[in-house]
Design an enzyme around this catalytic site. Structure first.
Site, PDB file in Angstrom:
ATOM      1  N   CYS A 142       0.845  -1.191   0.000  1.00  0.00           N
ATOM      2  CA  CYS A 142       0.000   0.000   0.000  1.00  0.00           C
ATOM      3  C   CYS A 142       0.883   1.244   0.000  1.00  0.00           C
ATOM      4  O   CYS A 142       2.057   1.170   0.347  1.00  0.00           O
ATOM      5  CB  CYS A 142      -0.869   0.018   1.240  1.00  0.00           C
ATOM      6  SG  CYS A 142      -1.812  -1.480   1.440  1.00  0.00           S
ATOM      7  N   ARG A 164       1.621   1.741  -6.015  1.00  0.00           N
ATOM      8  CA  ARG A 164       1.862   0.754  -4.951  1.00  0.00           C
ATOM      9  C   ARG A 164       0.603  -0.017  -4.588  1.00  0.00           C
ATOM     10  O   ARG A 164       0.674  -1.014  -3.867  1.00  0.00           O
ATOM     11  CB  ARG A 164       2.381   1.456  -3.701  1.00  0.00           C
ATOM     12  CG  ARG A 164       3.789   1.944  -3.829  1.00  0.00           C
ATOM     13  CD  ARG A 164       4.238   2.552  -2.528  1.00  0.00           C
ATOM     14  NE  ARG A 164       4.366   1.554  -1.486  1.00  0.00           N
ATOM     15  CZ  ARG A 164       5.484   0.897  -1.216  1.00  0.00           C
ATOM     16  NH1 ARG A 164       6.551   1.135  -1.911  1.00  0.00           N
ATOM     17  NH2 ARG A 164       5.531   0.016  -0.258  1.00  0.00           N
ATOM     18  N   TRP A 211      -3.945  -1.865  -1.287  1.00  0.00           N
ATOM     19  CA  TRP A 211      -3.990  -3.108  -2.061  1.00  0.00           C
ATOM     20  C   TRP A 211      -4.333  -4.158  -1.032  1.00  0.00           C
ATOM     21  O   TRP A 211      -3.522  -4.469  -0.160  1.00  0.00           O
ATOM     22  CB  TRP A 211      -2.633  -3.376  -2.703  1.00  0.00           C
ATOM     23  CG  TRP A 211      -2.618  -4.517  -3.661  1.00  0.00           C
ATOM     24  CD1 TRP A 211      -2.926  -4.467  -4.988  1.00  0.00           C
ATOM     25  CD2 TRP A 211      -2.246  -5.874  -3.393  1.00  0.00           C
ATOM     26  NE1 TRP A 211      -2.778  -5.712  -5.548  1.00  0.00           N
ATOM     27  CE2 TRP A 211      -2.372  -6.591  -4.594  1.00  0.00           C
ATOM     28  CE3 TRP A 211      -1.854  -6.559  -2.243  1.00  0.00           C
ATOM     29  CZ2 TRP A 211      -2.102  -7.948  -4.695  1.00  0.00           C
ATOM     30  CZ3 TRP A 211      -1.577  -7.913  -2.332  1.00  0.00           C
ATOM     31  CH2 TRP A 211      -1.698  -8.585  -3.556  1.00  0.00           C
ATOM     32  N   ASN A 258       0.513  -0.320   6.315  1.00  0.00           N
ATOM     33  CA  ASN A 258       0.935  -1.136   5.176  1.00  0.00           C
ATOM     34  C   ASN A 258       1.528  -2.406   5.761  1.00  0.00           C
ATOM     35  O   ASN A 258       2.354  -2.321   6.667  1.00  0.00           O
ATOM     36  CB  ASN A 258       1.997  -0.346   4.387  1.00  0.00           C
ATOM     37  CG  ASN A 258       2.527  -1.119   3.203  1.00  0.00           C
ATOM     38  OD1 ASN A 258       1.939  -2.115   2.782  1.00  0.00           O
ATOM     39  ND2 ASN A 258       3.643  -0.682   2.670  1.00  0.00           N
ATOM     40  N   GLY A 259       1.097  -3.553   5.288  1.00  0.00           N
ATOM     41  CA  GLY A 259       1.676  -4.795   5.794  1.00  0.00           C
ATOM     42  C   GLY A 259       0.652  -5.671   6.471  1.00  0.00           C
ATOM     43  O   GLY A 259      -0.554  -5.524   6.230  1.00  0.00           O
ATOM     44  N   GLU A 318       9.254 -14.890 -19.870  1.00  0.00           N
ATOM     45  CA  GLU A 318       8.978 -13.479 -19.618  1.00  0.00           C
ATOM     46  C   GLU A 318       7.899 -12.945 -20.580  1.00  0.00           C
ATOM     47  O   GLU A 318       7.008 -12.194 -20.184  1.00  0.00           O
ATOM     48  CB  GLU A 318      10.275 -12.661 -19.729  1.00  0.00           C
ATOM     49  CG  GLU A 318      10.128 -11.164 -19.610  1.00  0.00           C
ATOM     50  CD  GLU A 318       9.515 -10.690 -18.284  1.00  0.00           C
ATOM     51  OE1 GLU A 318       9.349 -11.499 -17.361  1.00  0.00           O
ATOM     52  OE2 GLU A 318       9.169  -9.499 -18.220  1.00  0.00           O
ATOM     53  N   LYS A 365       4.340 -11.357 -19.418  1.00  0.00           N
ATOM     54  CA  LYS A 365       3.913 -10.004 -19.791  1.00  0.00           C
ATOM     55  C   LYS A 365       2.549 -10.051 -20.463  1.00  0.00           C
ATOM     56  O   LYS A 365       1.688  -9.226 -20.211  1.00  0.00           O
ATOM     57  CB  LYS A 365       4.920  -9.376 -20.768  1.00  0.00           C
ATOM     58  CG  LYS A 365       6.147  -8.808 -20.104  1.00  0.00           C
ATOM     59  CD  LYS A 365       5.834  -7.542 -19.345  1.00  0.00           C
ATOM     60  CE  LYS A 365       6.860  -7.228 -18.288  1.00  0.00           C
ATOM     61  NZ  LYS A 365       6.963  -8.154 -17.165  1.00  0.00           N
ATOM     62  N   GLU A 387      -0.229 -10.853 -17.767  1.00  0.00           N
ATOM     63  CA  GLU A 387      -0.475  -9.850 -16.729  1.00  0.00           C
ATOM     64  C   GLU A 387      -1.072  -8.570 -17.300  1.00  0.00           C
ATOM     65  O   GLU A 387      -1.806  -7.866 -16.611  1.00  0.00           O
ATOM     66  CB  GLU A 387       0.786  -9.542 -15.919  1.00  0.00           C
ATOM     67  CG  GLU A 387       1.851  -8.758 -16.643  1.00  0.00           C
ATOM     68  CD  GLU A 387       3.016  -8.356 -15.739  1.00  0.00           C
ATOM     69  OE1 GLU A 387       2.795  -8.007 -14.584  1.00  0.00           O
ATOM     70  OE2 GLU A 387       4.174  -8.415 -16.211  1.00  0.00           O
ATOM     71  N   HIS A 399       6.274 -33.343 -24.641  1.00  0.00           N
ATOM     72  CA  HIS A 399       6.012 -34.090 -23.404  1.00  0.00           C
ATOM     73  C   HIS A 399       4.657 -33.753 -22.796  1.00  0.00           C
ATOM     74  O   HIS A 399       4.441 -33.974 -21.606  1.00  0.00           O
ATOM     75  CB  HIS A 399       7.147 -33.843 -22.405  1.00  0.00           C
ATOM     76  CG  HIS A 399       8.478 -34.279 -22.944  1.00  0.00           C
ATOM     77  ND1 HIS A 399       8.839 -35.597 -23.009  1.00  0.00           N
ATOM     78  CD2 HIS A 399       9.483 -33.569 -23.510  1.00  0.00           C
ATOM     79  CE1 HIS A 399      10.039 -35.690 -23.566  1.00  0.00           C
ATOM     80  NE2 HIS A 399      10.451 -34.463 -23.887  1.00  0.00           N
ATOM     81  N   LYS A 416       2.847  -2.878  -7.627  1.00  0.00           N
ATOM     82  CA  LYS A 416       4.249  -2.751  -8.047  1.00  0.00           C
ATOM     83  C   LYS A 416       5.203  -3.378  -7.039  1.00  0.00           C
ATOM     84  O   LYS A 416       6.188  -3.985  -7.410  1.00  0.00           O
ATOM     85  CB  LYS A 416       4.578  -1.264  -8.226  1.00  0.00           C
ATOM     86  CG  LYS A 416       5.970  -0.990  -8.745  1.00  0.00           C
ATOM     87  CD  LYS A 416       6.108  -1.456 -10.178  1.00  0.00           C
ATOM     88  CE  LYS A 416       7.489  -1.293 -10.742  1.00  0.00           C
ATOM     89  NZ  LYS A 416       7.684  -2.156 -11.921  1.00  0.00           N
TER      90      LYS A 416
HETATM   91  C1  F6R Z   1       6.002  -8.480 -13.722  1.00  0.00           C
HETATM   92  C2  F6R Z   1       6.570  -7.920 -12.510  1.00  0.00           C
HETATM   93  C3  F6R Z   1       6.734  -8.802 -11.329  1.00  0.00           C
HETATM   94  C4  F6R Z   1       8.015  -8.433 -10.557  1.00  0.00           C
HETATM   95  C5  F6R Z   1       8.055  -9.211  -9.240  1.00  0.00           C
HETATM   96  C6  F6R Z   1       9.331  -8.971  -8.475  1.00  0.00           C
HETATM   97  O1  F6R Z   1       5.950  -7.536 -14.740  1.00  0.00           O
HETATM   98  O2  F6R Z   1       6.869  -6.764 -12.437  1.00  0.00           O
HETATM   99  O3  F6R Z   1       6.734 -10.142 -11.677  1.00  0.00           O
HETATM  100  O4  F6R Z   1       9.124  -8.703 -11.349  1.00  0.00           O
HETATM  101  O5  F6R Z   1       6.962  -8.847  -8.441  1.00  0.00           O
HETATM  102  O6  F6R Z   1       9.487  -7.635  -8.144  1.00  0.00           O
HETATM  103  P1  F6R Z   1      10.879  -7.029  -7.722  1.00  0.00           P
HETATM  104  O7  F6R Z   1      11.793  -7.148  -8.872  1.00  0.00           O
HETATM  105  O8  F6R Z   1      10.578  -5.625  -7.344  1.00  0.00           O
HETATM  106  O9  F6R Z   1      11.358  -7.846  -6.559  1.00  0.00           O
END
Ligand code: F6R
Length: 618
Positions: free
Chosen positions: A2, A27, A75, A103-104, A494, A498, A501, A517, A613
């Site tokens: 948050c 956040r 969040w 937060n937490g 990756e 992307k 998400e 497989h 994020k």
């Molecule tokens: C996907 C994405 C997440 C982060 C993951 C780790 O686009 O952004 O999968 O890579 O939450 O986050 P960090 O790198 O901040 O530890």
């Protein structure tokens, strides 16, 4: 997870708090709220949904004149994202005597809630935060003053939190504490701030204090004092100056932060190389030297015999990509590990091991838990991280900062690019220390790296055009496979992450050789596959996997380097980058395809649903 902001000073608090929340919205954003102290009263406004909903509500009431206030974007971790669960929460037996944002996770909140209910406290929300608020109010009934009550309540809370409180009892004061979740104090002239992230108050001050675990702070307009939570002893803290540029945290003319951040990647590569990839003759200590990599952060550590690379999500994919560089160039065995699995295992650390944790934010709970586990077991931990002053940066034995600049889009793009460049530099650095590559071989790789910014600069606009075209063509797909071999495999993972998400289209990344497989059973004319086809020794194998998909009627897009001719329906050309570094030019293509698809499908590109994020809970 948050976003938190608190302000006390000489300005009306409302616009400062709302502006701060806007800069923190990445956040978390399922609800938001603000509270202000005005004379002997507490005011609160909250709304479910994005910050705009809160602003709309505030527009309907006359602005608060208060000079002290707190705000929160949420969040959800406890309770549904509805208004009654939004922060701030009030605490008090019969009437509110204080308001908190948090937060937490307050882990033992259930037991505490039962005790408070027995004492007559009434709960309006399902949150652990409201329990914290009432707990402080209850402590205040017995403690000599507000500060003592605040500290003694927090001592009863187990878990990970950052918590900020205001009360009409001390109308100009804010109390704030942290345990594991980040909290930073902004020191201005005649004003103070507290926030979960520096950008929240960056327009007002660059002077900050990083609170450590188990510390709390009391701020008033003219003063700040940090204390130990356990002893209430004052702690002498250094005020540090942050040299961040706020402009780089804005969209700079692009439609979305994500697009801006994808297009920043040429500069990111340049910044990562600056001062680290030295050309021949540049020895700062005098004399001639061949091309070399300078990473003084690692000089005092022995060359590891084995590296556990630990991370989550996109950062984990970067770690997987790094394995072959360390193995081939530096002859160091690498185990890439998902942090949320790693820290729950009985990991075997041997002498000579090193843990390399990777995190853009530096706050990811599982990655931090892995870092702490390794440290507790006596294994040296190196952090690769993008946020100066973050928990990873502060807790690792040494930290390499990735130089990607603030990444605002929830989907990580340029951070992964910077991590890949840093891995290449690290592998070359160790290759030099171990003498596993000759000076010439290292120079060749450094030349490839130095060429990447110009290549990216040249190809990005064209990649975007093709990504846009392909996204229109394949927008009806319900599922996608992403396939690759060798260095292309982590990129396939990756690319799939992307796409899902951002566009909410189901996508799976696979090692191309695994298709037979099981997964190939899914292939039919409505199930497209994106294959990464690099110009390397594995291409013939990848091509035969493509034939197998073709034979079952599956449409194929090949993201293919110059020099190979894949059997695909659509060939999306990339320049040929020799050796192990081809992924650096494939990455933005994958990012752009997902971006264009999500944008075309009308999705919220910068803030995909259900994501945040900074994932600061496990
Ligand atoms: C996907 C994405 C997440 C982060 C993951 C780790 O686009 O952004 O999968 O890579 O939450 O986050 P960090 O790198 O901040 O530890």
């Amino acid at each position: 997870m948050c976003g938190i902001i608190g302000y006390t000073g000489h300005r009306p608090a409302q616009p400062v708090v709302i502006e701060g929340l806007r800069r923190l919205e990445y956040r978390g954003y399922d609800s938001s709220g603000v509270a202000f102290v005005e004379g002997s009263s507490l005011w609160r406004v909250r709304a479910a949904g994005k910050l705009a909903a809160l602003e709309e509500k505030l527009a309907g009431i006359s602005p608060f004149g208060s000079l002290t206030g707190i705000g929160h974007t949420r969040w959800a971790t406890h309770g549904a994202p509805v208004e009654r669960n939004a922060h701030p929460h009030f605490g008090g037996l019969n009437e509110p005597v204080l308001a908190v944002v948090h937060n937490g996770i307050f882990e033992n909140y259930r037991e505490v809630k039962e005790q408070l209910e027995a004492l007559g406290y009434r709960f309006q929300s399902d949150t652990d935060t409201e329990v914290a608020a009432h707990l402080i109010a209850e402590e205040r009934r017995h403690a000599p003053d507000l500060m003592t009550a605040f500290a003694s309540a927090l001592r009863k809370m187990h878990g990970a939190y950052a918590l900020v409180m205001i009360s009409p009892e001390e109308p100009e004061t804010i109390y704030a504490a942290r345990l594991a979740s980040p909290l930073i104090v902004g020191v201005g002239t005649g004003e103070h701030f507290v926030a979960s992230d520096v950008p929240a108050f960056l327009p007002y001050t660059r002077d900050v204090i990083f609170l450590e675990n188990g510390e709390f702070v009391r701020i008033t307009p003219g003063a700040h004092q940090v204390f130990q939570l356990d002893t209430l002893q004052p702690v002498d803290k250094k005020v540090q100056r942050i040299n961040w540029d706020m402009q780089s945290a804005q969209k700079g003319g692009y439609r979305h932060f994500m697009l801006k951040e994808i297009f920043e990647q040429p500069g990111v590569v340049t910044d990562c190389l600056a001062g680290r990839a030295l050309v021949a003759g540049e020895n700062p200590h005098g004399g001639m030297q061949p091309d070399t990599v300078r990473l003084p952060e690692l000089d005092s550590f022995p060359v590891p015999e084995h590296i556990h690379v630990v991370a989550c999500g996109t950062s984990y994919h970067a770690g997987l990509w790094a394995r072959q560089l360390f193995e081939s160039w530096a002859r160091i065995p690498v185990s890439p590990e998902i942090a949320s699995e790693f820290h729950y295992r009985d990991v075997l650390f041997r002498p000579g091991d090193m843990v390399l944790v990777i995190s853009q934010s530096g706050e990811t709970a599982d990655t931090l838990a892995a870092l702490r586990l390794a440290k507790a077991r006596g294994c040296p931990v190196i952090g690769l991280c993008n946020v100066v002053g973050s928990s990873v940066a502060r807790e690792a034995d040494a930290v390499l900062i990735t130089q990607a600049g603030p990444e605002i889009s929830v989907a990580s793009t340029k951070a992964m690019c910077s991590q890949m460049v840093m891995f290449a530099l690290m592998a070359l650095y160790y290759a030099a220390r171990k003498d596993t590559l000759s000076a010439d071989q290292r120079r060749v790789q450094l030349d490839v790296l130095r060429g990447i910014p110009a290549i990216l600069e040249r190809i990005l606009p064209g990649l975007r055009d093709t990504a846009r075209e392909l996204s229109r063509e394949f927008s009806m797909a319900r599922s996608f496979f992403y396939l690759g071999r060798g260095q292309a495999f982590p990129l396939a993972l990756e690319g799939a992450l992307k796409l899902k998400e951002l566009s909410y289209i189901h996508a799976e990344g696979y090692a191309a050789g695994e298709m037979k497989h099981g997964p190939i059973a899914l292939i039919d004319p409505a199930f497209p596959t994106l294959v990464l086809a690099f110009n390397d020794a594995l291409f013939p194998k990848t091509a035969s996997n493509m034939q197998e998909i073709k034979a079952r009627g599956g449409p194929i897009i090949a993201l293919a380097a110059e020099g190979v001719n894949p059997p695909a329906d659509r060939i999306w050309r990339l320049p040929h980058v020799p050796g192990l570094l081809a992924g650096l030019v494939a990455l933005p293509a994958l990012q752009l395809f997902s971006y264009e698809m999500a944008d075309y499908l009308g999705k919220d590109v910068d803030q995909p649903r259900n994501l945040a994020k900074s994932v600061t809970v496990e």
